[in-house]
Design a protein around this motif. Structure first.
Motif, PDB file in Angstrom:
ATOM      1  N   LEU A 275       9.554 -13.947 -13.262  1.00 47.39           N
ATOM      2  CA  LEU A 275       8.416 -14.430 -12.595  1.00 47.39           C
ATOM      3  C   LEU A 275       8.525 -15.204 -11.521  1.00 47.39           C
ATOM      4  N   ARG A 276       9.528 -16.123 -11.677  1.00 44.35           N
ATOM      5  CA  ARG A 276       9.666 -17.288 -10.562  1.00 44.35           C
ATOM      6  C   ARG A 276       9.832 -16.987  -8.956  1.00 44.35           C
ATOM      7  N   PRO A 277      10.374 -15.814  -8.898  1.00 45.18           N
ATOM      8  CA  PRO A 277      10.365 -15.332  -7.344  1.00 45.18           C
ATOM      9  C   PRO A 277       9.025 -15.172  -6.906  1.00 45.18           C
ATOM     10  N   HIS A 278       7.650 -14.800  -7.708  1.00 49.25           N
ATOM     11  CA  HIS A 278       6.543 -14.691  -7.275  1.00 49.25           C
ATOM     12  C   HIS A 278       5.647 -15.922  -7.450  1.00 49.25           C
ATOM     13  N   LEU A 279       6.111 -17.053  -7.851  1.00 49.33           N
ATOM     14  CA  LEU A 279       5.299 -18.308  -7.867  1.00 49.33           C
ATOM     15  C   LEU A 279       5.556 -19.060  -6.696  1.00 49.33           C
ATOM     16  N   ALA A 280       4.395 -19.677  -6.320  1.00 55.39           N
ATOM     17  CA  ALA A 280       4.342 -20.894  -5.374  1.00 55.39           C
ATOM     18  C   ALA A 280       4.561 -22.010  -5.715  1.00 55.39           C
ATOM     19  N   LEU A 281       4.184 -22.498  -7.171  1.00 54.04           N
ATOM     20  CA  LEU A 281       4.494 -23.581  -7.817  1.00 54.04           C
ATOM     21  C   LEU A 281       4.532 -23.363  -9.365  1.00 54.04           C
ATOM     22  N   LEU A 282       5.523 -24.122  -9.776  1.00 53.06           N
ATOM     23  CA  LEU A 282       5.714 -24.235 -11.267  1.00 53.06           C
ATOM     24  C   LEU A 282       5.636 -25.637 -11.648  1.00 53.06           C
ATOM     25  N   LEU A 283       4.594 -25.533 -12.667  1.00 57.64           N
ATOM     26  CA  LEU A 283       4.327 -26.879 -13.440  1.00 57.64           C
ATOM     27  C   LEU A 283       4.684 -26.698 -14.842  1.00 57.64           C
ATOM     28  N   TRP A 284       5.428 -27.779 -15.508  1.00 59.69           N
ATOM     29  CA  TRP A 284       5.649 -27.731 -16.850  1.00 59.69           C
ATOM     30  C   TRP A 284       5.057 -28.943 -17.604  1.00 59.69           C
ATOM     31  N   MET A 285       4.436 -28.530 -18.591  1.00 59.44           N
ATOM     32  CA  MET A 285       3.762 -29.555 -19.531  1.00 59.44           C
ATOM     33  C   MET A 285       4.828 -30.183 -20.392  1.00 59.44           C
ATOM     34  N   GLU A 286       4.863 -31.359 -20.136  1.00 58.36           N
ATOM     35  CA  GLU A 286       6.106 -32.369 -20.644  1.00 58.36           C
ATOM     36  C   GLU A 286       5.625 -33.022 -21.815  1.00 58.36           C
ATOM     37  N   LEU A 287       5.748 -32.096 -22.796  1.00 58.40           N
ATOM     38  CA  LEU A 287       5.400 -32.747 -24.415  1.00 58.40           C
ATOM     39  C   LEU A 287       6.693 -32.188 -25.242  1.00 58.40           C
ATOM     40  N   PRO A 288       7.325 -32.773 -25.919  1.00 61.24           N
ATOM     41  CA  PRO A 288       8.647 -32.347 -26.678  1.00 61.24           C
ATOM     42  C   PRO A 288       8.232 -31.360 -27.607  1.00 61.24           C
ATOM     43  N   ALA A 289       9.277 -30.068 -27.857  1.00 62.83           N
ATOM     44  CA  ALA A 289       8.892 -29.072 -28.757  1.00 62.83           C
ATOM     45  C   ALA A 289       8.401 -29.323 -30.168  1.00 62.83           C
ATOM     46  N   GLU A 290       8.795 -30.165 -30.727  1.00 60.74           N
ATOM     47  CA  GLU A 290       8.265 -30.536 -32.060  1.00 60.74           C
ATOM     48  C   GLU A 290       6.836 -30.991 -32.138  1.00 60.74           C
ATOM     49  N   ALA A 291       6.475 -32.060 -31.059  1.00 63.93           N
ATOM     50  CA  ALA A 291       5.272 -32.569 -31.142  1.00 63.93           C
ATOM     51  C   ALA A 291       4.448 -31.379 -30.805  1.00 63.93           C
ATOM     52  N   ALA A 292       4.791 -30.564 -29.658  1.00 61.56           N
ATOM     53  CA  ALA A 292       3.763 -29.486 -29.405  1.00 61.56           C
ATOM     54  C   ALA A 292       3.412 -28.424 -30.499  1.00 61.56           C
ATOM     55  N   TRP A 293       4.633 -28.169 -31.261  1.00 59.80           N
ATOM     56  CA  TRP A 293       4.514 -27.229 -32.370  1.00 59.80           C
ATOM     57  C   TRP A 293       3.577 -27.720 -33.485  1.00 59.80           C
ATOM     58  N   SER A 294       3.711 -29.087 -33.596  1.00 59.64           N
ATOM     59  CA  SER A 294       2.888 -29.820 -34.665  1.00 59.64           C
ATOM     60  C   SER A 294       1.553 -29.796 -34.370  1.00 59.64           C
ATOM     61  N   ARG A 295       1.285 -29.999 -32.990  1.00 63.01           N
ATOM     62  CA  ARG A 295      -0.183 -30.036 -32.579  1.00 63.01           C
ATOM     63  C   ARG A 295      -0.729 -28.442 -32.715  1.00 63.01           C
ATOM     64  N   GLY A 296      -0.106 -27.593 -32.436  1.00 62.03           N
ATOM     65  CA  GLY A 296      -0.342 -26.244 -32.391  1.00 62.03           C
ATOM     66  C   GLY A 296      -0.901 -25.822 -33.747  1.00 62.03           C
ATOM     67  N   ARG A 297       0.063 -26.080 -34.807  1.00 61.77           N
ATOM     68  CA  ARG A 297      -0.079 -25.923 -36.114  1.00 61.77           C
ATOM     69  C   ARG A 297      -1.296 -26.470 -36.701  1.00 61.77           C
ATOM     70  N   ALA A 298      -1.695 -27.687 -36.177  1.00 61.60           N
ATOM     71  CA  ALA A 298      -2.799 -28.461 -36.682  1.00 61.60           C
ATOM     72  C   ALA A 298      -4.160 -27.617 -36.076  1.00 61.60           C
TER      73      ALA A 298
ATOM     74  N   VAL B 121       2.032 -22.417 -15.226  1.00 63.59           N
ATOM     75  CA  VAL B 121       1.572 -23.325 -15.954  1.00 63.59           C
ATOM     76  C   VAL B 121       2.437 -23.160 -17.157  1.00 63.59           C
ATOM     77  N   ASP B 122       3.675 -23.848 -17.373  1.00 66.62           N
ATOM     78  CA  ASP B 122       4.431 -23.483 -18.509  1.00 66.62           C
ATOM     79  C   ASP B 122       4.632 -24.668 -19.495  1.00 66.62           C
ATOM     80  N   GLY B 123       5.168 -24.402 -20.802  1.00 66.18           N
ATOM     81  CA  GLY B 123       5.483 -25.586 -21.776  1.00 66.18           C
ATOM     82  C   GLY B 123       5.505 -24.905 -23.043  1.00 66.18           C
ATOM     83  N   HIS B 124       5.889 -25.841 -24.092  1.00 60.81           N
ATOM     84  CA  HIS B 124       5.898 -25.289 -25.401  1.00 60.81           C
ATOM     85  C   HIS B 124       4.407 -24.849 -26.096  1.00 60.81           C
TER      86      HIS B 124
END
Length: 220
Positions: A130-153, A37-40
C-alpha cells in the motif's frame, strides 16, 4: 473600522498545520491523497483518524476492519487493491464490501468516492503493497503490549479468544511487513489531544501538539 480578526490559538494553528500539509501534498492514487494511519490494535487509530478526517472537512475514512475478515486477518491485499486502490487510481468511485465481524460475512458494496483526501486507518495501513499509493503515513506511537491491553479491555470477555489469535497474527505481520520504519510522522496521545513527531522515514517535520480543542478547518 471593522475589528481585526484574533490570531489563531496555538491548538488551532497545530491542526491547521497538519491539514495544510496534507492538502499541499501531491495526489498519490489517481486524484486522491491517501493518508495512512497505522499502529498496533488498540493504539487509538480509529479515534485519531476520525478527528483528522473531521478537521479535513469530513473526508472519507476507509477502515481496514471492513476489508479484513476472520479468514484473512492480514491476507486482504488483493481485495483492497482490486476494490479500492485500482478504481481510485483511475479517478473512479470505488466500491468495497464491508465485513460484518459478528455475522462473519461480507455485506453489500459500499461507495468510496475519489475525494481529494481519503484516510485509510487500520493495522497494516502502511504495509509494503500500500505504501506506493500513500501520500503520507502516520504511526500511532503506543507500544504493542499497552495497545493490546487497552484493546482487550475495550472489547471485553466476549472477544478474549479472538484477541489471543489476533496478537500472534499481528506479531507475524509486523515481523514480515513492518510499517513504523516507513512512517512520515509519529502520533502520541497526550492528556489532551496528540503530539506529532517526525517519523523514521524522515520525510516530514514534526508539528506542534494537537489538542482536543482543535476545531475543524473549512472544507475545500
Amino acid at each position: 473600522m471593522p475589528p481585526r480578526p484574533m490570531p489563531p490559538l496555538p491548538q488551532e494553528s497545530a491542526i491547521h498545520d497538519l491539514v495544510s500539509r496534507i492538502r499541499g501534498l501531491s495526489p498519490s492514487c489517481g486524484p486522491v491523497r491517501l493518508v495512512g494511519v497505522d499502529g498496533h490494535a488498540g493504539s487509538g487509530k480509529s479515534t485519531f483518524a476520525g478527528r483528522l478526517a473531521g478537521a479535513l472537512g469530513g473526508v472519507p475514512v476507509l477502515r481496514l476492519d471492513d476489508i479484513a475478515s476472520h479468514q484473512e486477518l492480514f491476507g486482504w491485499t488483493k481485495r483492497l487493491l482490486s476494490q479500492v486502490i485500482g478504481p481510485l487510481g483511475r479517478g473512479e468511485q470505488a466500491y468495497y464490501t464491508p465485513y460484518d465481524w459478528r455475522a462473519r460475512a461480507f455485506g453489500q458494496p459500499h461507495p468510496l468516492p475519489p475525494a481529494p483526501v481519503v484516510v485509510v486507518e487500520g493495522v497494516g495501513a502502511g504495509r509494503r503493497a500500500l505504501r506506493p499509493h500513500l501520500a503520507l503515513l502516520l504511526w500511532m506511537e503506543l507500544p504493542a503490549e499497552a495497545a493490546w491491553s487497552r484493546g482487550r479491555a475495550r472489547d471485553g470477555a466476549e472477544q478474549r479468544e479472538f484477541w489471543e489469535g489476533w496478537v500472534e497474527a499481528e506479531r507475524r505481520h509486523f515481523a514480515e511487513d513492518p510499517s513504523r520504519p516507513f512512517a512520515d510522522l509519529l502520533v502520541r496521545e497526550r492528556e489532551e489531544g496528540y503530539e506529532v513527531l517526525a517519523g523514521p522515514a524522515g520525510t516530514a517535520e514534526p508539528l506542534s501538539p494537537l489538542t482536543d480543542g482543535d476545531g475543524p478547518s473549512a472544507p475545500r
